[in-house]
Design a protein around this motif. Structure first.
Motif, PDB file in Angstrom:
ATOM      1  N   CYS A   1       2.188   3.255   3.343  1.00 59.15           N
ATOM      2  CA  CYS A   1       2.739   2.607   4.361  1.00 59.15           C
ATOM      3  C   CYS A   1       4.463   2.968   4.410  1.00 59.15           C
ATOM      4  CB  CYS A   1       2.533   1.151   4.261  1.00 59.15           C
ATOM      5  SG  CYS A   1       3.581   0.278   5.787  1.00 59.15           S
TER       6      CYS A   1
ATOM      7  N   GLY B   1       0.555  -6.777   8.635  1.00 61.85           N
ATOM      8  CA  GLY B   1       0.032  -5.418   7.596  1.00 61.85           C
ATOM      9  C   GLY B   1       0.639  -5.826   6.654  1.00 61.85           C
ATOM     10  N   THR B   2       1.313  -4.626   6.101  1.00 60.19           N
ATOM     11  CA  THR B   2       2.329  -4.524   4.741  1.00 60.19           C
ATOM     12  C   THR B   2       3.487  -4.233   5.167  1.00 60.19           C
ATOM     13  OG1 THR B   2       2.536  -3.813   2.528  1.00 60.19           O
ATOM     14  CG2 THR B   2       1.454  -2.163   4.254  1.00 60.19           C
TER      15      THR B   2
ATOM     16  N   LEU C   1      -4.363  -1.016   3.338  1.00 63.07           N
ATOM     17  CA  LEU C   1      -4.772  -0.916   4.669  1.00 63.07           C
ATOM     18  C   LEU C   1      -5.943  -0.272   5.116  1.00 63.07           C
ATOM     19  CD1 LEU C   1      -1.201   0.404   5.494  1.00 63.07           C
ATOM     20  CD2 LEU C   1      -1.686  -1.710   6.024  1.00 63.07           C
TER      21      LEU C   1
ATOM     22  N   TRP D   1       6.862   2.043   6.223  1.00 68.95           N
ATOM     23  CA  TRP D   1       7.642   0.597   6.350  1.00 68.95           C
ATOM     24  C   TRP D   1       7.618  -0.519   4.915  1.00 68.95           C
ATOM     25  CZ3 TRP D   1      10.768   0.670  10.342  1.00 68.95           C
ATOM     26  CH2 TRP D   1      10.452   1.232  11.455  1.00 68.95           C
TER      27      TRP D   1
ATOM     28  N   HIS E   1       6.807   9.647   1.236  1.00 68.70           N
ATOM     29  CA  HIS E   1       7.977   9.373   2.304  1.00 68.70           C
ATOM     30  C   HIS E   1       9.120  10.200   2.124  1.00 68.70           C
ATOM     31  CE1 HIS E   1       4.840   6.368   2.890  1.00 68.70           C
ATOM     32  NE2 HIS E   1       5.266   5.843   1.874  1.00 68.70           N
TER      33      HIS E   1
ATOM     34  N   ASP F   1       1.037  -1.183  -0.097  1.00 67.51           N
ATOM     35  CA  ASP F   1       0.056  -0.062   0.106  1.00 67.51           C
ATOM     36  C   ASP F   1       0.990   1.215  -0.095  1.00 67.51           C
ATOM     37  OD1 ASP F   1      -1.645   2.192   0.923  1.00 67.51           O
ATOM     38  OD2 ASP F   1      -3.064   0.949   1.553  1.00 67.51           O
TER      39      ASP F   1
END
Length: 233
Positions: A42, A178-179, A70, A44, A125, A39
């Motif tokens: 995210c 999660g992802t 998510l 991470w 990001h 996704d």
């Protein structure tokens, strides 16, 4: 005078604009396919995705990029349980970028997902522009897609395609993660969660370890408490 020895061309092939080492390219047709569900919101997953691009430079690996949501995981599958109002609102906004990714894949094929993810993730990001409404149209333009695809962000037209891709991963790996989710040799696993992005042979060594644990029948978890925020280097 004896003739000069012929000059050897450097071993390797050019892949994604990079000259890959000979040990990666001796048998370029024998590359392991790895599926990576992401996704774009995210942080991470973004770091892990950059690691996968590093792995492709030093190991015979080709990443197949796929989408998950998510928002769907947290708001529908988990019914928003345990989430603050602020986080639920953030998740509701997370529908937009992944819907645009789904629309782009339908428009131009799944191969567009990697460059579009890179364009979106760099802005979200590395540039810290997660709340900037111009990110989606900028990213679409960067990869040569029509601006009209940005309308998908507020449409449910592609939600079933998103859920179908999402379930391919999470029906296998489970709902308590999660992802990112990656699948190696048919074995799906959450992670690795790491910061900053390993580079060069360090990326390859981490890959080797991840492959080993996914091959172990009954392997479920390695984990320690996170003591730092994601670093986008």
């Amino acid at each position: 005078m004896p003739p000069k020895p012929a000059t050897r061309a450097p071993a390797g092939i050019v892949h994604r604009g990079r000259l890959l080492p000979a040990d990666v390219t001796d048998q370029p047709e024998a590359r392991d396919d790895v599926q990576f569900w992401f996704d774009p919101v995210c942080p991470w997953a973004w770091i892990t995705s950059r690691w996968m691009l590093e792995v492709e430079k030093v190991r015979p690996v080709k990443t197949d990029w796929r989408i998950m949501s998510l928002a769907y995981l947290n708001l529908q599958q988990h019914e928003g349980k345990g989430l603050s109002e602020e986080y639920q609102e953030r998740m509701s906004r997370a529908w937009g970028p992944i819907r645009v990714c789904a629309a782009a894949a339908e428009h131009s094929g799944p191969e567009i997902l990697e460059p579009l993810y890179t364009a979106l993730g760099t802005r979200f990001h590395n540039q810290g522009r997660r709340e900037d409404p111009t990110v989606i149209t900028e990213a679409l333009a960067e990869v040569g897609l029509p601006e009209s695809l940005a309308k998908a962000a507020t449409s449910t037209e592609y939600d079933e395609a998103i859920k179908s891709s999402h379930h391919e991963a999470f029906d296998d790996v489970g709902l308590d993660v999660g992802t990112p989710v990656i699948r190696i040799g048919g074995h799906a696993i959450f992670g690795p969660v790491i910061t900053p992005t390993p580079r060069g042979e360090a990326a390859g060594r981490l890959w080797d370890g991840v492959v080993l644990v996914t091959e172990a029948d009954g392997f479920f978890e390695l984990k320690r408490t996170r003591d730092r925020k994601p670093t986008f280097e």
